[in-house]
Design a protein around this motif. Sequence first.
Motif: not given
Length: 493
Positions: A278-299
Amino acid sequence: MSQILSLQNLANLQPAIAKPGYRRAELRAGILHIGVGNFHRAHQAVYLDDLFNAGRDRDWALIGAGIRSGDRAMRQALEPQDWLSTVVELEPGANHARVTGAMVDFVPIGEDGRAIVQALDDPALRIVSLTITEGGYCIDPGTGVFNPEHPDIVHDAAHLKTPRSAFGVILVAIKRRRDEGLAPFTIMSCDNIPHNGHVAKEAVAGLADLIDPSLAAYVREQVAFPNSMVDRITPATTYRERAALVERFGVQDNWPVFCEPFRQWVLEDHFPSGRPSLEEVGVTFTPHVAAFELMKLRILNGGHAAIAYPAGLLGIHFVHEAMKDRLVRCFLDKLEMEEIIPCVPPVPGVDLQDYYRLIARRFSNPDVGDTIPRLAQDGSNRQPKFILPSTRDRLRDGADVTGLALVSALWCRYCAGLTDQGRPFALDDPNASRLTPAALAAREDASAFLSLTDIFGDLSKNPVFRSRFEAALSRLWREGTRATLEAYLGERL
C-alpha cells in the motif's frame, strides 16, 4: 441514456468515468472486511483499486462481510452490480467519478456470524479489516477500556458457537485456525478510536479471557493488531446522491459513494502474514501512528463535534453552511487554536496549525454536502473519544476548559431534542432513551446530565469542568445558542 452498473456494462459507461484497469478474474481475495459502509468503499477499497490498477498485489482483493441486519441492505444493493461501486470525488467545480472493483464477493449475512467464520477457514485470507464504528468495540465510555459486561460480549461468552459481535466472530475464526494448524490472520481496525489496534486486541482477548485463558494468551502473543489512522470525509448516500450520479455521469448505482478528494491512511507495519504494498499508492507506514491518530481525533473529529451541536441547534443542515456562519466558524477557530491544538503533541513532519487550516478548508467544501445530523449522531460514543480527552489533558495541566466545556454543554442542550426555535428532532444515538430525559432535567440541574458517569467518568466530579459546563448550559437555555457563542467569543467578533 443511463447505464446500470455491472461488469457487463463497464465498457458502456461514459469515457470520463475511470474504470478498473484489470479483469475481475485476475483478482484473488486476501482481505475480509467487516462493516462495508460508505467510508470503507471510499477509502480502503479505493487504495486497493489503485494498487490493482498499477498491476500490483492482485491476491489482496476484498471480501465483504457483516454481522448486523443493516449489513444485509448493503449486500443486497451491491450484489446485482457485481460488487462494483461508483466513487465520486467532490472537488468544487470539478467532480470526478470512478468505478472500483476491489471487492470480489460478500459473505451472506447471518445473525450468528457462522458464514464469516467459514470464510475465514481459507488460509488465503490473511487480513481481517474492520469499520464497525466507534460504538462497535464494546468500550466503557467512562473508562475507555474494554467492557466485559457489554451485552454482546456477555452473549458471546456464553454462546460462542453463535456469536453476534464482530469480536465473537473473529475469536471463533482464530480458534478454528489455531486448532487446524493455520497461521492467524492480522486484524486491522480502520475505525476512529485512539490506539484502535490495541483496542481491538483487548476486545478479542478480553472476550477470550471469559472463555479460555489459553486462547486469550494465544491472541495476545500470536495475533497482530496494527494501529492505524484513517481519514476521508464521506457523507451518507441518499436519493440526492443517486440522482446526481445519474444526472452528471449517467450511471445507475444502487449505493454510490460521494466523498471529498482528500484521503489519508497511516499504518503501523505489523503484518506477520503479509500485506499489500500500500505504500506504493500513498499509504504512510510509520511507528508513529499514535501521533497522527491523536492529531486527527482531536483536531478533525473534535472539530466536527464542535460545530455539529451549535449548528444543529441553529437549524443549519449542511456542514459547509455551518462554516459560512460567522459565529460557528469563529467558535471553531478559537476552540481549536486556544484549547485543542495546544494539547496535541508534535507530529513528525506536520505543522499543526497548517493541518487545522487544511481541515477548515475541507469542512467548507460545498460539493461534499456533508450534513450536521451525520456529525451529531452517536454523541455518547464520540464525546468520550473526541472532546473529553482534550478536556482532561487541559485540566491536568491547570489550563482553562471554557470552550471545551461549552462543546459538552452544547451536546447536552442538543440531546434535549429541540432546536433554539423549538422545532423537535430525533436524537440519533444508541443511548437516546436516557440521554434526552437527562438533558431535559439538566435544564434545572446540570448534575442530571453530568451524572452519566459512563460517559463523563471522573470529569463529573471536577469542580472546574462542572462550573464551566453549568454556566454554559444555563446560558444556552436562558439566552440561546447565538448569544452564548457571542459571549464566548467576546473580542474575537
